[in-house]
Design an enzyme around this catalytic site. Structure first.
Site, PDB file in Angstrom:
ATOM      1  N   ILE A 126      58.120  63.922  59.611  1.00  0.00           N
ATOM      2  CA  ILE A 126      57.576  64.530  58.391  1.00  0.00           C
ATOM      3  C   ILE A 126      56.554  65.614  58.722  1.00  0.00           C
ATOM      4  O   ILE A 126      56.256  66.455  57.892  1.00  0.00           O
ATOM      5  CB  ILE A 126      56.959  63.479  57.440  1.00  0.00           C
ATOM      6  N   ASP A 127      55.995  65.601  59.937  1.00  0.00           N
ATOM      7  CA  ASP A 127      54.931  66.557  60.275  1.00  0.00           C
ATOM      8  C   ASP A 127      55.441  67.985  60.517  1.00  0.00           C
ATOM      9  O   ASP A 127      54.661  68.926  60.518  1.00  0.00           O
ATOM     10  CB  ASP A 127      54.187  66.100  61.541  1.00  0.00           C
ATOM     11  N   ARG A 171      48.365  64.050  61.602  1.00  0.00           N
ATOM     12  CA  ARG A 171      47.110  63.925  62.372  1.00  0.00           C
ATOM     13  C   ARG A 171      46.931  65.064  63.358  1.00  0.00           C
ATOM     14  O   ARG A 171      45.822  65.419  63.707  1.00  0.00           O
ATOM     15  CB  ARG A 171      47.027  62.577  63.077  1.00  0.00           C
ATOM     16  N   GLU A 222      45.031  64.484  57.527  1.00  0.00           N
ATOM     17  CA  GLU A 222      44.330  63.258  57.899  1.00  0.00           C
ATOM     18  C   GLU A 222      43.575  63.372  59.233  1.00  0.00           C
ATOM     19  O   GLU A 222      43.808  64.284  60.009  1.00  0.00           O
ATOM     20  CB  GLU A 222      45.325  62.091  57.979  1.00  0.00           C
TER      21      GLU A 222
HETATM   22  O1  F6P Z   1      54.309  61.349  62.879  1.00  0.00           O
HETATM   23  C1  F6P Z   1      54.439  61.132  61.534  1.00  0.00           C
HETATM   24  C2  F6P Z   1      53.208  60.476  60.963  1.00  0.00           C
HETATM   25  O2  F6P Z   1      53.507  60.051  59.658  1.00  0.00           O
HETATM   26  C3  F6P Z   1      51.949  61.300  60.985  1.00  0.00           C
HETATM   27  O3  F6P Z   1      51.868  62.208  59.908  1.00  0.00           O
HETATM   28  C4  F6P Z   1      50.891  60.246  60.910  1.00  0.00           C
HETATM   29  O4  F6P Z   1      49.694  60.712  61.450  1.00  0.00           O
HETATM   30  C5  F6P Z   1      51.471  59.156  61.746  1.00  0.00           C
HETATM   31  O5  F6P Z   1      52.869  59.318  61.711  1.00  0.00           O
HETATM   32  C6  F6P Z   1      51.121  57.777  61.298  1.00  0.00           C
HETATM   33  O6  F6P Z   1      51.695  56.875  62.176  1.00  0.00           O
HETATM   34  P1  F6P Z   1      51.713  55.319  61.967  1.00  0.00           P
HETATM   35  O7  F6P Z   1      52.623  55.033  60.816  1.00  0.00           O
HETATM   36  O8  F6P Z   1      52.227  54.780  63.250  1.00  0.00           O
HETATM   37  O9  F6P Z   1      50.319  54.929  61.668  1.00  0.00           O
END
Ligand code: F6P
Length: 324
Positions: A126-127, A171, A222
């Site tokens: 999604i990033d 992130r 975030e």
């Molecule tokens: O890499 C996709 C993502 O959704 C990022 O946007 C986010 O920082 C991270 O994964 C969150 O990861 P997790 O679900 O492992 O906390």
């Protein structure tokens, strides 16, 4: 029958299932058996696989998540576990492994290539921070989810004349925050590519209030701020009500958009076509709406695909000081 293996890896992304389906269907259409490892690289280490058939993927095309599970795998940083993974793939007689995932998963793919495994990587995160493509599967869906939620939040903030801080995922990259801020007409965006300190944010808020906007919306990617703490400070320092909302996993779940479904099909088809032509170790992607294939070792070294041009336009549009 020769075998093609597939994993979905890293944070899941809407459209992973659609891509899995096109990989499975194409494999059988080209005369291969398709095997899926559960939980990405962890499944390869644990030898946790099954033969995945066209029947298995019949009803998954429009579903978010991943039917074969997605995971990040700490163990895979260790060379000993990588060697186990290679042994398992070799024992199974896999012609090539299709990795559907983001940039962390690409690094894993590259390390398998270095140990002699044939790999094709498909961008799904999604990033949208896989640098060898303009478009990753899942980004459009996440941006649409975020935009719809920000639209809703803005309406209630307007009615109550509240400042609002809204946190998007991403992130390491600000693409979701940037696109959804633009599409929802938010007033300020804060992305890791251009970190804004508290003084900057305060100045932007003050500008918006001065120009008569009683409910400025600030969208942030975030991990940059504690938005709940910051909203309390804003409320105190501006003497103006402020709320904070973290959109979280609501961005990552849900059905893929049409755009992501189309990408999923195109990438899946191209992956199997390459494997069938014995062309390996490429990262598939898109440039100017054309499918491209970049060598994986090059793909993992490429720079950010943050849309600085869009960011610059957003800033020009939203700076009340520019308004005559
Ligand atoms: O890499 C996709 C993502 O959704 C990022 O946007 C986010 O920082 C991270 O994964 C969150 O990861 P997790 O679900 O492992 O906390």
């Amino acid at each position: 029958m020769e075998k093609i293996a597939v994993i979905t890896s890293g944070g899941d992304a809407p459209g992973m299932n659609a891509c899995l389906k096109s990989v499975v269907e194409m494999s059988y259409n080209y005369g291969y058996e398709c095997v899926a490892f559960r939980r990405a690289y962890k499944g390869i280490i644990d030898n946790d696989y099954f033969t995945i058939t066209k029947d298995d993927v019949k009803n998954i095309f429009n579903l978010g998540g991943s039917m074969i599970y997605s995971a990040r795998c700490e163990q895979f940083l260790d060379i000993e576990y990588k060697k186990i993974a290679v042994q398992n793939l070799n024992k199974l007689g896999v012609k090539a492994l299709v990795v559907i995932g983001g940039n962390g998963s690409y690094l894993g793919a590259k390390s398998l290539v270095d140990l002699g495994v044939n790999v094709i990587a498909i961008p799904a995160t999604i990033d949208n921070d896989v640098h060898s493509t303009s478009d990753s599967i899942g980004f459009d869906s996440a941006v649409n989810n975020a935009t719809n939620m920000i639209d809703n939040i803005r309406q209630t903030m307007q009615a109550n004349e509240r400042i609002c801080l809204i946190e998007c995922m991403g992130r390491h990259g600000g693409n979701i925050a940037l696109y959804s801020a633009m599409a929802s007409e938010a007033d300020i965006v804060a992305v890791p590519e251009d970190p804004l300190d508290k003084a900057h944010i305060y100045r932007f808020i003050q500008d918006q209030l001065n120009y008569g906007n009683r409910s400025p919306t600030i969208v942030v990617a975030e991990k940059q701020y504690d938005i709940f703490q910051l909203s309390r400070e804003i409320q105190r320092d501006f003497n103006h009500e402020c709320r904070a909302v973290a959109l979280g996993y609501m961005q990552r779940g849900g059905s893929p958009t049409v755009k992501d479904r189309m990408l999923a099909i195109r990438y899946g088809v191209s992956a199997i076509e390459l494997i069938d032509k014995n062309k390996f170790n490429f990262a598939i992607g898109l440039r100017d709406d054309k499918i491209i294939a970049t060598p994986i070792d090059k793909a993992v070294k490429m720079h950010s695909n943050f849309r600085q041009d869009l960011y610059d336009s957003f800033k020009l549009l939203n700076n009340p000081r520019n308004k005559k």
